[in-house]
Design a protein around this motif. Structure first.
Motif, PDB file in Angstrom:
ATOM      1  N   ILE A 191       7.055 -12.989   2.177  1.00 15.10           N
ATOM      2  CA  ILE A 191       8.301 -12.328   2.554  1.00 15.10           C
ATOM      3  C   ILE A 191       8.070 -10.822   2.657  1.00 15.10           C
ATOM      4  O   ILE A 191       7.115 -10.293   2.081  1.00 15.10           O
ATOM      5  CB  ILE A 191       9.440 -12.671   1.580  1.00 15.10           C
ATOM      6  CG1 ILE A 191       9.141 -12.172   0.164  1.00 15.10           C
ATOM      7  CG2 ILE A 191       9.676 -14.187   1.569  1.00 15.10           C
ATOM      8  CD1 ILE A 191      10.264 -12.426  -0.850  1.00 15.10           C
ATOM      9  N   TYR A 192       8.945 -10.139   3.384  1.00 18.09           N
ATOM     10  CA  TYR A 192       8.797  -8.702   3.602  1.00 18.09           C
ATOM     11  C   TYR A 192       9.858  -7.932   2.826  1.00 18.09           C
ATOM     12  O   TYR A 192      11.021  -8.345   2.761  1.00 18.09           O
ATOM     13  CB  TYR A 192       8.916  -8.359   5.092  1.00 18.09           C
ATOM     14  CG  TYR A 192       8.930  -6.865   5.331  1.00 18.09           C
ATOM     15  CD1 TYR A 192       7.747  -6.134   5.270  1.00 18.09           C
ATOM     16  CD2 TYR A 192      10.120  -6.187   5.546  1.00 18.09           C
ATOM     17  CE1 TYR A 192       7.749  -4.763   5.427  1.00 18.09           C
ATOM     18  CE2 TYR A 192      10.135  -4.804   5.703  1.00 18.09           C
ATOM     19  CZ  TYR A 192       8.951  -4.096   5.645  1.00 18.09           C
ATOM     20  OH  TYR A 192       8.960  -2.737   5.788  1.00 18.09           O
ATOM     21  N   GLY A 193       9.462  -6.790   2.259  1.00 18.29           N
ATOM     22  CA  GLY A 193      10.398  -5.898   1.595  1.00 18.29           C
ATOM     23  C   GLY A 193      10.102  -4.455   1.959  1.00 18.29           C
ATOM     24  O   GLY A 193       8.940  -4.084   2.152  1.00 18.29           O
ATOM     25  N   GLY A 194      11.114  -3.646   2.050  1.00 22.44           N
ATOM     26  CA  GLY A 194      10.929  -2.240   2.373  1.00 22.44           C
ATOM     27  C   GLY A 194      12.011  -1.761   3.313  1.00 22.44           C
ATOM     28  O   GLY A 194      11.846  -1.813   4.526  1.00 22.44           O
ATOM     29  N   SER A 195      13.149  -1.330   2.741  1.00 22.12           N
ATOM     30  CA  SER A 195      14.283  -0.834   3.529  1.00 22.12           C
ATOM     31  C   SER A 195      14.806  -1.868   4.525  1.00 22.12           C
ATOM     32  O   SER A 195      15.237  -1.529   5.629  1.00 22.12           O
ATOM     33  CB  SER A 195      13.912   0.467   4.246  1.00 22.12           C
ATOM     34  OG  SER A 195      13.641   1.502   3.308  1.00 22.12           O
ATOM     35  N   VAL A 196      14.766  -3.145   4.136  1.00 20.64           N
ATOM     36  CA  VAL A 196      15.384  -4.194   4.954  1.00 20.64           C
ATOM     37  C   VAL A 196      16.896  -4.031   4.874  1.00 20.64           C
ATOM     38  O   VAL A 196      17.457  -3.826   3.801  1.00 20.64           O
ATOM     39  CB  VAL A 196      14.984  -5.594   4.451  1.00 20.64           C
ATOM     40  CG1 VAL A 196      15.680  -6.676   5.270  1.00 20.64           C
ATOM     41  CG2 VAL A 196      13.479  -5.771   4.502  1.00 20.64           C
ATOM     42  N   ASN A 197      17.568  -4.133   6.016  1.00 20.28           N
ATOM     43  CA  ASN A 197      19.024  -4.004   6.022  1.00 20.28           C
ATOM     44  C   ASN A 197      19.633  -4.919   7.075  1.00 20.28           C
ATOM     45  O   ASN A 197      18.908  -5.649   7.781  1.00 20.28           O
ATOM     46  CB  ASN A 197      19.440  -2.546   6.239  1.00 20.28           C
ATOM     47  CG  ASN A 197      18.902  -1.965   7.539  1.00 20.28           C
ATOM     48  OD1 ASN A 197      19.020  -2.562   8.605  1.00 20.28           O
ATOM     49  ND2 ASN A 197      18.319  -0.771   7.456  1.00 20.28           N
ATOM     50  N   GLU A 235       0.809  -1.209   0.000  1.00 19.31           N
ATOM     51  CA  GLU A 235       0.000   0.000   0.000  1.00 19.31           C
ATOM     52  C   GLU A 235       0.848   1.267   0.000  1.00 19.31           C
ATOM     53  O   GLU A 235       1.985   1.270   0.476  1.00 19.31           O
ATOM     54  CB  GLU A 235      -0.932   0.014   1.224  1.00 19.31           C
ATOM     55  CG  GLU A 235      -0.308   0.488   2.531  1.00 19.31           C
ATOM     56  CD  GLU A 235       0.577  -0.544   3.217  1.00 19.31           C
ATOM     57  OE1 GLU A 235       1.000  -0.295   4.360  1.00 19.31           O
ATOM     58  OE2 GLU A 235       0.865  -1.599   2.613  1.00 19.31           O
ATOM     59  N   LEU A 236       0.271   2.344  -0.537  1.00 18.35           N
ATOM     60  CA  LEU A 236       0.875   3.665  -0.467  1.00 18.35           C
ATOM     61  C   LEU A 236       0.710   4.240   0.937  1.00 18.35           C
ATOM     62  O   LEU A 236      -0.131   3.784   1.718  1.00 18.35           O
ATOM     63  CB  LEU A 236       0.210   4.605  -1.473  1.00 18.35           C
ATOM     64  CG  LEU A 236       0.364   4.249  -2.969  1.00 18.35           C
ATOM     65  CD1 LEU A 236      -0.640   5.042  -3.801  1.00 18.35           C
ATOM     66  CD2 LEU A 236       1.777   4.519  -3.440  1.00 18.35           C
ATOM     67  N   LEU A 237       1.475   5.273   1.257  1.00 22.95           N
ATOM     68  CA  LEU A 237       1.389   5.888   2.579  1.00 22.95           C
ATOM     69  C   LEU A 237      -0.013   6.411   2.855  1.00 22.95           C
ATOM     70  O   LEU A 237      -0.568   6.191   3.939  1.00 22.95           O
ATOM     71  CB  LEU A 237       2.405   7.027   2.701  1.00 22.95           C
ATOM     72  CG  LEU A 237       2.396   7.776   4.046  1.00 22.95           C
ATOM     73  CD1 LEU A 237       2.700   6.839   5.200  1.00 22.95           C
ATOM     74  CD2 LEU A 237       3.392   8.930   4.023  1.00 22.95           C
ATOM     75  N   GLU A 238      -0.620   7.090   1.869  1.00 21.96           N
ATOM     76  CA  GLU A 238      -1.955   7.641   2.098  1.00 21.96           C
ATOM     77  C   GLU A 238      -2.993   6.542   2.290  1.00 21.96           C
ATOM     78  O   GLU A 238      -3.986   6.732   3.008  1.00 21.96           O
ATOM     79  CB  GLU A 238      -2.381   8.572   0.953  1.00 21.96           C
ATOM     80  CG  GLU A 238      -2.312   7.970  -0.439  1.00 21.96           C
ATOM     81  CD  GLU A 238      -1.007   8.285  -1.158  1.00 21.96           C
ATOM     82  OE1 GLU A 238      -1.046   8.452  -2.394  1.00 21.96           O
ATOM     83  OE2 GLU A 238       0.060   8.344  -0.490  1.00 21.96           O
ATOM     84  N   TYR A 258       5.301  -8.824   0.555  1.00 19.29           N
ATOM     85  CA  TYR A 258       4.598  -7.635   1.048  1.00 19.29           C
ATOM     86  C   TYR A 258       5.602  -6.504   1.173  1.00 19.29           C
ATOM     87  O   TYR A 258       6.554  -6.589   1.954  1.00 19.29           O
ATOM     88  CB  TYR A 258       3.930  -7.900   2.400  1.00 19.29           C
ATOM     89  CG  TYR A 258       3.455  -6.614   3.055  1.00 19.29           C
ATOM     90  CD1 TYR A 258       2.528  -5.785   2.406  1.00 19.29           C
ATOM     91  CD2 TYR A 258       3.954  -6.207   4.294  1.00 19.29           C
ATOM     92  CE1 TYR A 258       2.119  -4.596   2.981  1.00 19.29           C
ATOM     93  CE2 TYR A 258       3.540  -5.017   4.871  1.00 19.29           C
ATOM     94  CZ  TYR A 258       2.624  -4.210   4.212  1.00 19.29           C
ATOM     95  OH  TYR A 258       2.219  -3.023   4.785  1.00 19.29           O
ATOM     96  N   GLU A 259       5.384  -5.451   0.374  1.00 25.09           N
ATOM     97  CA  GLU A 259       6.278  -4.301   0.370  1.00 25.09           C
ATOM     98  C   GLU A 259       5.463  -3.024   0.507  1.00 25.09           C
ATOM     99  O   GLU A 259       4.932  -2.513  -0.491  1.00 25.09           O
ATOM    100  CB  GLU A 259       7.092  -4.260  -0.929  1.00 25.09           C
ATOM    101  CG  GLU A 259       8.040  -5.415  -1.108  1.00 25.09           C
ATOM    102  CD  GLU A 259       9.058  -5.133  -2.195  1.00 25.09           C
ATOM    103  OE1 GLU A 259      10.251  -5.182  -1.901  1.00 25.09           O
ATOM    104  OE2 GLU A 259       8.641  -4.840  -3.338  1.00 25.09           O
ATOM    105  N   ALA A 300       7.803   2.371   2.478  1.00 22.13           N
ATOM    106  CA  ALA A 300       9.044   1.893   3.091  1.00 22.13           C
ATOM    107  C   ALA A 300      10.093   1.476   2.068  1.00 22.13           C
ATOM    108  O   ALA A 300      11.165   1.040   2.449  1.00 22.13           O
ATOM    109  CB  ALA A 300       8.739   0.713   4.016  1.00 22.13           C
ATOM    110  N   ILE A 301       9.797   1.607   0.786  1.00 21.29           N
ATOM    111  CA  ILE A 301      10.732   1.157  -0.249  1.00 21.29           C
ATOM    112  C   ILE A 301      11.691   2.274  -0.620  1.00 21.29           C
ATOM    113  O   ILE A 301      11.271   3.311  -1.144  1.00 21.29           O
ATOM    114  CB  ILE A 301       9.978   0.662  -1.495  1.00 21.29           C
ATOM    115  CG1 ILE A 301       9.085  -0.538  -1.148  1.00 21.29           C
ATOM    116  CG2 ILE A 301      10.956   0.281  -2.599  1.00 21.29           C
ATOM    117  CD1 ILE A 301       8.207  -0.992  -2.293  1.00 21.29           C
ATOM    118  N   GLY A 302      12.958   2.085  -0.311  1.00 25.04           N
ATOM    119  CA  GLY A 302      13.972   3.045  -0.675  1.00 25.04           C
ATOM    120  C   GLY A 302      13.921   4.346   0.111  1.00 25.04           C
ATOM    121  O   GLY A 302      14.622   5.302  -0.219  1.00 25.04           O
TER     122      GLY A 302
END
Length: 324
Positions: free
Chosen positions: A276-282, A198-201, A233-234, A238-240
């Motif tokens: 799996i999760y994605g979004g600024s994983v480090n 989903e988008l932030l809004e 799920y991204e 939270a992406i980039g």
């Protein structure tokens, strides 16, 4: 998920119940805890009223070094290199990955830019599989700039990433178009990393579940089978961005996705499909995220371009290992 002791007293149960009513970013989750009576204890009442994703510790028993996940599949880590890299920089990245000590009980897939797939395929260890970042909806032909599944297969790739937010929100691909791509890839025996989010809004409006379920339905309506699908799920916000969903926020969506699969596809698919999760994983946040019961791995962007850090993320599977 964290295991809960069966020796909880009334005060401890109240404290845990209070924690579970905190705002998660989607909605408040209320857990009803009955008062103790002579015929029941608060611990039994607590576990009787929590949803299916909070389980009694005894149900998680297993031998030492067993990976405990809600899904039954192997931990899965993908690296999406996006539109990054040169021959020289990717040669260095491949060298770093080839020399890294990687846990054995993880499926690893990387998605180089299409023009470098052959270079990476010919130099990367067989331990790591290759994915394409996109494909066309059918057999190749007069579709300038597109990549066919047949071409992906010709390069010995086994996976394709579809539905990524950058394809949805920058390129303009809609749910049905993405579903057609997935169906054709699967019919040609290419595995699909199916991205939703989903988008932030949309999150702020409380529409996270609605958006994710709509995107899932487009896949479900089109695909012939779920045997070779991994759901990523991204959350787009939270992406980039450097922002990352909290482990609790990510777990909540993953649990809801698994529940949707159970109700709308089958319980067997819900159990077997890896989410799996994605979004600024480090390297710094992967271990805590990996501990969540319904997080079966990661789809990694920027950090996958750094060999040692990507290896750390792959090896975060150790955070899921539980002792008897």
């Amino acid at each position: 998920m964290a295991l809960v002791s069966t020796s909880l007293g009334g005060r401890a149960v109240s404290q845990l119940s209070a924690q579970l009513t905190q705002f998660s970013g989607l909605r408040k989750v209320f857990v009803r805890v009955e008062n103790s009576t002579t015929d029941s204890n608060p611990t039994q009442c607590f576990f009787g009223n929590v949803g299916s994703h909070v389980q009694h510790a005894s149900s998680r028993k297993g031998c030492r070094a067993v990976v405990a996940m809600a899904g039954s599949g192997k931990f899965f880590v993908g690296g999406n290199w996006k539109c990054n890299g040169t021959k020289d920089s990717l040669s260095k990245l491949v060298s770093d990955l080839n020399s890294a000590a990687l846990e054995s009980d993880v499926d690893i897939v990387v998605a180089p830019p299409f023009v470098y797939i052959d270079q990476v395929k010919n130099s990367l260890s067989d331990r790591i599989e290759i994915a394409a970042q996109n494909c066309w909806t059918g057999k190749g032909g007069a579709f300038t700039g597109e990549i066919s599944v047949e071409q992906i297969k010709d390069l010995d790739c086994n996976w394709v990433v579809l539905g990524h937010s950058e394809r949805r929100h920058i390129i303009g691909e809609d749910d049905q178009f993405i579903g057609k791509k997935a169906a054709y890839a699967l019919n040609q025996n290419i595995g699909v990393i199916a991205c939703i989010g989903e988008l932030l809004e949309e999150r702020e409006a409380g529409k996270t579940f609605d958006v994710c379920f709509q995107q899932l339905k487009a896949f479900a309506d089109a695909v012939p089978s779920w045997d070779k699908i991994v759901i990523a799920y991204e959350p787009v916000w939270a992406i980039g961005t450097g922002k990352v969903a909290t482990p609790e926020q990510a777990q909540e969506v993953h649990a809801a996705v698994r529940d949707w699969l159970s109700k709308n596809v089958s319980a067997d698919v819900a159990s077997k499909t890896r989410i799996i999760y994605g979004g600024s994983v480090n390297g710094g946040n992967c271990a805590e995220l990996a501990k969540q019961e319904d997080i079966d791995g990661f789809l990694v962007g920027g950090a996958s371009l750094k060999g040692p850090e990507f290896a750390t993320i792959i090896n975060s599977v150790s955070s899921k290992k539980v002792a008897a």
